[in-house]
Structure formats: C-alpha cells, structure tokens
Enzyme design. Structure first.
Site, short mmCIF file in Angstrom:
data_model
loop_
_atom_site.label_atom_id
_atom_site.label_comp_id
_atom_site.label_asym_id
_atom_site.label_seq_id
_atom_site.Cartn_x
_atom_site.Cartn_y
_atom_site.Cartn_z
CG HIS A 145 38.21 82.78 53.69
ND1 HIS A 145 39.07 83.73 54.20
CD2 HIS A 145 37.57 83.37 52.64
CE1 HIS A 145 38.96 84.85 53.49
NE2 HIS A 145 38.05 84.66 52.55
CG HIS A 166 45.72 79.13 59.21
ND1 HIS A 166 46.23 80.09 58.36
CD2 HIS A 166 44.46 78.89 58.80
CE1 HIS A 166 45.29 80.42 57.47
NE2 HIS A 166 44.22 79.71 57.72
CG HIS A 213 37.24 83.50 58.45
ND1 HIS A 213 38.08 82.81 59.30
CD2 HIS A 213 37.85 83.49 57.24
CE1 HIS A 213 39.14 82.41 58.62
NE2 HIS A 213 39.03 82.79 57.37
CG ASP A 224 41.25 77.92 55.31
OD1 ASP A 224 40.39 78.71 54.88
OD2 ASP A 224 42.32 78.30 55.83
CG HIS A 225 39.00 79.04 58.80
ND1 HIS A 225 39.78 79.11 59.93
CD2 HIS A 225 39.77 79.43 57.76
CE1 HIS A 225 40.99 79.54 59.58
NE2 HIS A 225 41.01 79.74 58.27
ZN LIG Z 1 42.35 80.25 56.78
#
Ligand SMILES: [Zn+2]
Length: 305
Positions: free
Chosen positions: A65, A266, A63, A67-68
């Site tokens: 966001h 995570h 996805h 951090d990805h």
């Molecule tokens: Zn995340």
C-alpha cells in the site's frame, strides 16, 4: 547516532497531515541501518532527521500500500546519486514483486546502487549475522503483509566475584571466553561456573494487520515494539473491517508478550488528539508507551538487568 536507536520519519497512515508524514522508520543497530516502509516524502524526512542515504544497509517493506512504499523511488535514486558504497538488501512480499520493480525503476536516473531484491514468500529468517537474526512473519491485512523482528543472540555476562573466587585472572579470562573452559592450578573452570546468560535484545516491527499469531510471535519479549494503532477501541469495528489494530489491542498484545517499550504509530487522520492513544494504551500496558511523532528518536532501552 547512538548504536541502537529508532528514528521516526513519518507516522501517518493513508493520508499525510500537516504534522505527520506518511510512514517511515529507520533503525540503527550496531552499524546496520534498516529503513522500514518508506512512504511518500521519506527522502525529505531523512534530510530533516539527519539520516543519510548511505546509512541505509537494508530496506524492509511490510506490504505494497502506498503509505508503506511510495517513498522507495526517491530513496533508491538517492542511494545511486550518493554512490552508497555497499549493497542494500531489499525485503518485501514476493507477490508484490511487480510493484517493487516499478518503484525501483520509477523514472530515468543513473542507476549504480547495488540493490539486491529478496522477496519473501512465507515466515522465514531473512538475514543472519554472528550477533543477530532478522525474521519475517506473515500478518493479516487483505494483501500480503509481513512484519519483522531483529533478535540479538543471547550472550554471557562474566561475574567478577565468581572469577575471583575461582582464581581466574588476566589472560585466563580470555582463554575461558574463547574456549569455554580454562584450567587454573589443576582446577578446570567452565564458562557456566563464572558467568550468567545475558539475554539478547529484540526489536519488532508490526504494521498493517488484524490481530493474528504473527503479531504475537513478533512482539514476544520485544525490548522495543513498533506497532500500528490506526484506530481507537471505540472504532474496533472499522479496524477489523479494514485489517488494522486499535491502540487497546496493541497495548494488550504488548502486555501479554512482555514488551518493554511500546511505540504506537500509523494513526488515522480521523483523530486529532494523540493523548487519546496514550491513555487507551496505558490502561492495558504498564511499560513505557510512546505515541510516535515525526522526526523523534527512540533509543532501544538499556539491557534488562
Ligand atoms: Zn498503512
């Protein structure tokens, strides 16, 4: 690099810490190199871990966001700089195509890499090879999010004792494997008579999500499951509110789904003792639990006997 292993590039959610980079995972599988969820700093983590940009054959984003995906610009520009000699397929939720295009073309560079966008808009098999399939399944995280699993096809394991007993030797073994049957001294022997099913191996990757059907479908029978455990059970309310899992939930899924090695990652920066995640998971799951640390390598476990 061993033929099938996972390289952990980063393990922090939302906010990187002094010891944890944003997410990033590189799966090496028989020459295929899949980069999952490159968060901020992934290019540098690859240098530390000894993963070259040209090792990447495929990029899978769960996805959009940060951090990805904030590491995507550095990775795609490095693919160009290093003149990666092969196409790189990029899989991501179709509703995030505008984000993908922005990250793909984030700044000026000599753009020569052959990057092939493959947006996903529902559960699907997204790549197929003779030996394996790569599947995407929808998760539950507020914005569109897909998990992934790589499933090796089942094969057959020849049983030397039965081959010997039926008189199948030398070139006849090759004929049997290619054609499914062979005739020796007037006796027709089929593959099923002298072999057993060799179950294919499975790798699953489950990021930001609440518990949902997709989590279990991905985890089903995984030899190696990488799964987010942002929270501990004591904060299950926060996990539900923010669309995340706890270590306890991840471990219960792993136990129900017959997982062998469970990799938790995570982590929220609110916890400073990784042992808490191992302890919580270990009370629900008997298999191997790995609390992921940056720049470590986890081999895909040996085949089931
Ligand atoms: Zn995340």
């Amino acid at each position: 690099m061993s033929p099938r292993e996972l390289v952990i590039l980063g393990t922090a959610s939302q906010v990187p810490t002094r010891t944890r980079n944003h997410n990033g995972y590189f799966l090496s599988w028989d020459g295929e190199g899949i980069l999952f969820d490159p968060g901020d700093g992934t290019q540098r983590q690859m240098a530390h871990a000894g993963v070259a940009a040209s090792d990447i054959t495929r990029i899978c984003l769960t996805h959009f966001h940060g951090d990805h995906c904030l590491g995507l610009p550095g990775v795609v520009q490095r693919l160009s700089l290093d003149r990666a000699p092969h196409p790189v397929n990029a899989h991501f939720p179709a509703t995030g195509t505008a984000y993908f295009e922005r990250l793909r073309h984030a700044s000026a560079f000599h753009d020569v890499a052959d990057i092939r966008p493959e947006p996903i808009d529902g559960d699907a098999t997204i790549a197929e090879r003779r030996q394996w399939t790569l599947e995407a399944k929808r998760l539950d995280h507020g914005i569109d999010c897909f998990g992934y699993r790589l499933v090796e096809r089942d094969g057959r394991r020849m049983l030397p004792e039965l081959l010997g007993a039926r008189g199948v030797h030398g070139p006849a073994v090759g004929v049997l494997q290619r054609e499914g049957a062979v005739t020796v001294d007037g006796d027709t022997i089929s593959l099923a008579d002298v072999s057993e099913v060799r179950r294919g191996q499975r790798f699953a990757f489950v990021m930001d999500t609440r518990l949902c059907a997709g989590v279990r479908e991905l985890a089903d029978g995984a030899d190696l499951l990488v799964i987010e455990s942002t929270y501990l059970d004591v904060d299950a309310g926060l996990a539900e509110a923010h669309g995340h899992l706890t270590a306890g939930q991840a471990a219960r899924v792993a136990a129900e789904c017959g997982v062998r090695t469970l990799v938790l990652t995570h982590f929220s920066q609110r916890y400073d003792d990784p042992a808490l995640f191992a302890r919580e998971a270990g009370s629900f799951f008997d298999g191997e639990v790995v609390v992921a640390e940056d720049l470590t390598r986890i081999p895909v476990p040996a085949r089931r006997p």
